[in-house]
Write a protein that holds these residues in place. Structure first.
Motif: not given
Length: 502
Positions: A109-114, A129-131, A228-229, A250-253
């Motif tokens: 799991x990774x935080x893309x936008x904060x 917000x934009x990521x 992406x916005x 984002x993550x891997x299921x």
């Protein structure tokens, strides 16, 4: 002495991020007992953290474990939930570390936008917000086939951080929330709303929002850009006093099979001896009430099918097992992780495989219920024999089958009251009839195979029939109505004394 910020960081790790295995690792480094539920382990480790003699060593072991697991880094703010005056007045700010419920069906799991925080006091009730979309997510999403969905996932998580009493935060969405990505409305991707009448507020399920369908749609319409916005808006009047935080991950299921293997590979098992102690406690839990035994089903309460992997939760207050694979499957979407019996939290970290019921299921694969007694002794429901798990017999179960009995009515117009009772095996021409011994009904050992009663002729001999498997004995007594008029005879009623089956 350790500074206050380090102690607060350690407590956040203990209460919100550490699993049972992490807690046991730290306690082992401090030479402490590592047995108990998650709550007991947390309390024990915090006690070591607050004790002057062990504080320095405890802080080091906790921070080292948090850093090794990726929960903590020196660049993270020490007070992750602190907001300045701008946020208190309704502004928006990025947060980097908000404790949120762990997702067991997701890894990497990774935080893309904060975290983006917005208060209901904000006049617009709007968050922008934009990521950036990672290449791994993009490639996995568009290279996957319809039959094999992408294992990579882009998801939105939202929490209400105005209430800090129940941490870590669960997924919670504002009432009347709408979501737009690159100006396109994707509100329909949010978890479904729950309400029982038109008067109820429409709250959404506490689950993350999978955004993969939005990415696929954007790629076919306007094209998918690297950045992406996202725009999130909600009705301020329905969320007075609330402050929400949003973030895109984002993550891997993980599949059900992967999580099942991961859970069973942990060294979390309840031994037969531990089961005996828990059973004794369960039988004597209520004061003033003596419970001699407990009936337990060996079928899943969810599917009603035979349990394959019996488990129990560390926080549960019962001993009834449930099927592990079934339990994991029903939590795949929402990840609520609540015991179906007592509603206590029961995450994969709390799951304990039960060795007692594993042995019972191995010895009695076709038995549906057992009755438990003190000392972990038990009976098969319907049997009198008391069994012990160490020396019980293998019982396959099954029901005893009885031969069918047919009643043949006479077609003779003048003899409608006569009838004949035969065995259903008569068509076998007496095959295997020698296996059944004749039935004796008096001291002269006279064998009676069949009795034919006829109210028209008492002298007529009954027809001969082959020896049946089942024997029916009927009393020759006939009950006749005493008020019988001339020329009109009522049909007698048979008084059957007993029936014997072989």
């Amino acid at each position: 002495m350790n500074n206050q910020s380090s102690l607060e960081t350690c407590k956040e790790l203990i209460l919100f991020l550490f699993t049972c295995e992490d807690l046991r690792h730290c306690l082992k480094c401090l030479s402490c007992v590592t047995k108990g539920t998650k709550g007991v382990l947390q309390e024990r480790l915090i006690q070591q953290l607050e004790t002057i003699e062990t504080q320095k060593k405890a802080v080091k072991s906790i921070l080292d474990k948090g850093h090794a697991m990726g929960y903590y880094s020196s660049s993270m703010p020490k007070d992750s939930l602190r907001r300045d005056n701008e946020i208190e007045n309704g502004g928006t700010e990025s947060e980097t570390n908000i404790p949120i419920k762990k997702l067991y069906f997701h890894k990497n799991v990774q935080n893309l936008s904060g975290w983006k925080v917005v208060s209901s006091r904000d006049r617009s009730g709007l968050s922008l917000f934009t990521f950036k979309l990672p290449n791994k997510v993009r490639n996995s999403l568009f290279c996957s086939k319809d039959s094999e969905p992408s294992r990579k996932c882009l998801m939105l998580r939202c929490v209400d951080i105005s209430e800090k009493s129940d941490l870590p935060f669960d997924d919670c969405y504002p009432l009347g929330m709408r979501i737009f990505i690159n100006s396109q409305d994707f509100t329909d991707l949010l978890p479904r709303e729950i309400f029982y009448s038109n008067l109820d507020l429409k709250h959404r399920l506490n689950a993350p929002t999978n955004l993969n369908k939005a990415l696929l749609k954007l790629s076919k319409t306007t094209g998918l850009e690297d950045s992406l916005q996202m725009k999130i808006c909600f009705d301020r009047s329905l969320n007075i006093g609330s402050t929400f935080a949003f973030a895109v991950f984002s993550s891997t299921i993980k599949t059900v099979e992967e999580l099942l293997i991961e859970t069973t590979n942990k060294d979390n098992k309840r031994t037969v001896e531990e089961f005996k102690d828990d059973l004794e406690e369960c039988l004597s839990r209520r004061k003033g009430i003596i419970v001699e035994s407990i009936k337990v089903s060996l079928n899943s309460s969810i599917t009603l099918e035979k349990i394959k992997i019996p488990f129990w939760g560390r926080n549960c207050n019962h001993i009834v097992p449930e099927d592990l694979e079934t339990y994991i499957k029903i939590n795949e979407t929402t990840e609520s992780w609540l015991c179906k019996y007592c509603k206590s939290p029961c995450t994969p970290d709390d799951i304990v495989v039960d060795e007692f019921f594993i042995k019972v299921l191995q010895k009695h694969p076709n038995i549906n219920d057992i009755e438990l007694f003190p000392g972990a002794k038990y009976k098969i429901v319907g049997c009198k024999e008391m069994l012990n798990i160490d020396n019980s017999k293998v019982i396959k179960g099954g029901r005893r089958s009885y031969n069918k009995i047919e009643m043949l009515m006479s077609d003779d117009e003048e003899d409608r009251s006569s009838f004949l009772i035969l065995s259903s095996d008569e068509g076998n021409d007496g095959e295997n009839s020698e296996k059944h011994s004749p039935l004796t009904v008096n001291s002269n050992n006279n064998t009676i195979e069949c009795i034919v009663l006829d109210d028209n002729s008492d002298d007529e001999q009954p027809p001969k029939v082959s020896k049946p498997r089942g024997h029916i004995i009927c009393s020759p007594k006939v009950l006749v109505n005493k008020t019988e008029t001339k020329g009109l005879r009522k049909r007698p009623t048979l008084a059957v004394s007993h029936c014997l089956w072989t």
